[in-house]
Design an enzyme around this catalytic site. Structure first.
Site, short mmCIF file in Angstrom:
data_model
loop_
_atom_site.label_atom_id
_atom_site.label_comp_id
_atom_site.label_asym_id
_atom_site.label_seq_id
_atom_site.Cartn_x
_atom_site.Cartn_y
_atom_site.Cartn_z
N GLU A 117 1.17 -1.08 0.14
CA GLU A 117 0.04 -0.02 -0.01
C GLU A 117 0.89 1.30 -0.04
O GLU A 117 2.33 1.13 0.45
CB GLU A 117 -0.96 -0.07 1.19
CG GLU A 117 -1.88 1.13 1.31
CD GLU A 117 -2.85 0.95 2.32
OE1 GLU A 117 -2.82 0.05 3.29
OE2 GLU A 117 -3.61 1.83 2.71
N ASN B 55 -12.58 -1.34 -0.97
CA ASN B 55 -11.61 -1.86 -0.10
C ASN B 55 -12.34 -1.49 1.35
O ASN B 55 -12.69 -0.53 1.47
CB ASN B 55 -10.19 -1.36 0.28
CG ASN B 55 -9.62 -1.69 1.39
OD1 ASN B 55 -9.22 -2.95 1.67
ND2 ASN B 55 -9.33 -0.85 2.19
N GLU B 56 -12.58 -2.58 2.29
CA GLU B 56 -13.25 -2.23 3.65
C GLU B 56 -14.48 -1.22 3.10
O GLU B 56 -14.28 -0.10 4.15
CB GLU B 56 -12.06 -1.75 4.55
CG GLU B 56 -11.15 -2.90 4.95
CD GLU B 56 -10.20 -2.68 5.95
OE1 GLU B 56 -10.16 -1.60 6.67
OE2 GLU B 56 -9.65 -3.28 6.32
N TYR C 2 -6.63 -9.05 11.43
CA TYR C 2 -5.51 -8.81 11.91
C TYR C 2 -5.07 -9.62 13.43
O TYR C 2 -6.40 -9.62 14.15
CB TYR C 2 -5.42 -7.43 12.02
CG TYR C 2 -4.91 -6.75 10.82
CD1 TYR C 2 -3.48 -6.80 10.01
CD2 TYR C 2 -5.94 -6.15 9.78
CE1 TYR C 2 -3.32 -6.39 8.67
CE2 TYR C 2 -5.49 -5.46 8.69
CZ TYR C 2 -4.35 -5.66 8.24
OH TYR C 2 -3.94 -5.14 6.89
N GLU D 223 -5.89 -9.18 3.57
CA GLU D 223 -5.04 -8.43 4.56
C GLU D 223 -5.03 -9.54 5.86
O GLU D 223 -6.23 -9.66 6.51
CB GLU D 223 -5.74 -7.17 4.92
CG GLU D 223 -5.67 -6.04 3.63
CD GLU D 223 -6.10 -4.79 4.32
OE1 GLU D 223 -6.02 -4.25 5.42
OE2 GLU D 223 -6.46 -3.97 3.15
N GLN E 45 2.22 -6.27 5.30
CA GLN E 45 2.35 -5.64 4.29
C GLN E 45 3.84 -6.15 3.67
O GLN E 45 4.58 -6.16 4.45
CB GLN E 45 2.13 -4.20 3.75
CG GLN E 45 0.76 -3.82 4.34
CD GLN E 45 0.28 -2.40 3.97
OE1 GLN E 45 1.20 -1.89 3.02
NE2 GLN E 45 -0.85 -1.88 4.07
O1 AHR Z 1 -3.15 -2.56 6.36
C1 AHR Z 1 -3.44 -1.71 6.83
C2 AHR Z 1 -4.60 -1.03 6.66
O2 AHR Z 1 -5.53 -2.17 7.36
C3 AHR Z 1 -5.31 -1.16 5.28
O3 AHR Z 1 -5.11 0.24 4.66
C4 AHR Z 1 -6.71 -1.19 5.59
O4 AHR Z 1 -7.43 -2.00 4.67
C5 AHR Z 1 -6.83 -2.00 6.82
O5 AHR Z 1 -7.67 -1.44 7.84
#
Ligand code: AHR
Length: 503
Positions: free
Chosen positions: A25, A172-173, A250, A306, A355
């Protein structure tokens, strides 16, 4: 002794190489500095891409790269990133530190990067602040081979032939930074926008990815699929107009307010982290169960685009840049998740760790002209042996370990595949900080001829620094004894092992 039973005759699905995909990103020092330094940099580069980083990623067999975001994608206007670099518009990166970007890395540069890496392309379109026309024209610009306003513009900008867009994300999201939408609303938006993501080349169809849920938002998955499948009675082959549905999850040792440190953590935090990462198993199972009702043939991929660890940023760094160190704990997180993706390969068609460089659970860190490979890098390199293989049935005895009832984990994680030449690949992780385990892997009905092992192991927060880049690295592992269809070995505490078996 822990019994590990492998049945090479029972094939369980194809392991798409993209399961080991990555995400880059416009965030912190990922693209700028980490990957792209510009043609005039003193850092060795080819057309602006760091040679050291490109070489390392090729060696790791990077299969696919997602770009330009993330949250950034929904504010990215692709036309600002083409043409003469000096005259490209500058923009504020509102999501990540409010820094001003000069747009010198745009579509042409991303495609050049993927060409150098030899990997597939995953472009994420702008739904949040972009128009249908903007998205449609981007696809035309990149993929149309003929005379048209966008194809002509691409040619004028120096690229005669179209590129291949393998995957295209429609937002995205969208439930968060991409527009704070409700699933009912996004479903209509997705149906609308994706219509104009045209396939100009019938031999290279773009796989369209719908914005899926954030971790356990099962309602999002249900509502979106329900609305996207509506009215398709006569055209079930449309599969809700999508080839994939994303999932973001995450691993935070604590929570969003206080995430926890990347290094210098204690044993309790080790088990908390592994426990949290293992939640991926439940997510994959439950979202897949919903998808199974709409798409029993697994045509739509669950795209975990992600995932990875998210800690407090390193002291003294910009909080908006998400720069964190990477230890043996991250190696375990990577091994566990890649084993899970293998086990769910029928439904998980792609996954992209967040990332690539200098951001979150990165495989590479850079500092000026210096570069290092993180423990996560070594796990990806090791697991590349699974790419394009067939998953085979396997199971292992485990016991629960940990320091607190609420953060217990199984002591072992594994997956097994067979490659085109008939070699079997076992990847197995020991989640214990302190205990070694004796393992007996049995390949039912097979005569084992030879093995080759490689391992990553160390203290729980062992990591590589710019002063000492090889504290954690892959080393060969020979201590495997063979007897008929059995392998016996001791798996050290805090390790991830790959054994290649020749039958
Ligand atoms: O990876 C960091 C961020 O986490 C991304 O931009 C977003 O899609 C997610 O919330």
């Amino acid at each position: 002794m822990y019994r590990h039973i492998i049945n090479p005759e029972k094939k369980k699905g194809h392991i798409n190489p993209e399961i080991q995909g990555h995400f880059s990103e416009h965030l912190g020092r990922c693209i700028y500095e980490g990957i792209y330094v510009g043609e005039n940099s003193d850092i060795p580069n080819k057309n602006g891409m760091r040679t050291d980083v490109v070489e390392a990623l090729k060696e790791m067999k990077i299969p696919v790269l997602r770009w330009p975001g993330g949250c950034f994608a929904d504010e990215y206007h692709w036309m600002d990133g083409i043409g003469e670099k000096a005259s490209r518009k500058k923009m504020i990166n509102t999501n990540w530190g409010g820094v001003v970007e000069d747009n010198s890395f745009g579509t042409h540069e991303f495609m050049e990067l993927c060409e150098q890496l030899g990997c597939k392309t995953y472009i994420n379109g702008n739904v949040g602040s972009g128009t249908v026309r903007e998205m449609s024209e981007w696809v035309e610009y990149m993929t149309f081979d003929g005379v048209s306003p966008m194809a002509d513009l691409r040619k004028k900008n120096g690229h005669e032939k179209p590129w291949t867009v393998d995957y295209f994300g429609v937002g995205n999201e969208s439930w968060g930074c991409g527009g704070n939408m409700l699933p009912e609303y996004y479903a209509d938006i997705f149906r609308h926008y994706q219509t104009f993501v045209r396939n100009y080349n019938p031999d290279k169809k773009i796989k369209k990815i719908a914005v899926g849920p954030s971790d356990k938002d099962y309602n999002w998955t249900e509502v979106l699929l329900n609305k996207c499948f509506m009215g398709q009675g006569k055209f079930p082959q449309n599969y809700g107009y999508m080839n994939g549905l994303s999932l973001h999850y995450y691993t935070l040792p604590y929570d969003w307010d206080r995430k926890g440190a990347a290094t210098g953590f204690n044993e309790k935090e080790w088990y908390m982290t592994l426990n949290k990462t293992l939640f991926m198993e439940e997510l994959l199972t439950k979202h897949s169960a919903i998808m199974d009702r709409y798409d029993p043939e697994n045509k739509i991929g669950l795209i975990v685009d992600e995932w990875g660890t998210w800690y407090d940023v390193e002291e003294g760094t910009n909080p908006g840049f998400l720069y964190q160190q990477n230890t043996m704990r991250d190696a375990l997180v990577a091994g566990i998740n890649l084993n899970l993706f293998n086990k769910h390969c029928k439904r998980v068609h792609m996954a992209n760790i967040a990332q690539l460089v200098n951001v979150l659970q990165a495989v590479i860190l850079t500092e000026g002209a210096e570069m290092l490979k993180t423990p996560t890098y070594h796990v990806f390199k090791m697991y590349s042996a699974h790419q394009d293989n067939e998953l085979i049935e396997s199971s292992i005895d485990t016991k629960q370990i940990g320091l607190e009832d609420s953060y217990m984990v199984p002591n072992l994680s594994e997956s097994v595949s067979v490659d085109r030449d008939g070699r079997v690949h076992i990847t197995i992780a020991n989640l214990s900080v302190s205990e070694d385990y004796e393992i007996e892997s049995t390949l039912l009905g097979k005569e084992i001829k030879a093995v080759n092992g490689e391992i990553i192991t160390g203290k729980m927060d062992a990591h590589n620094t710019f002063e000492n880049k090889e504290t954690v690295k892959l080393v060969s592992f020979d201590a495997v004894s063979i007897k008929g269809d059995k392998l016996n070995y001791v798996l050290p505490a805090c390790s991830v092992l790959h054994i290649e078996v020749t039958l």
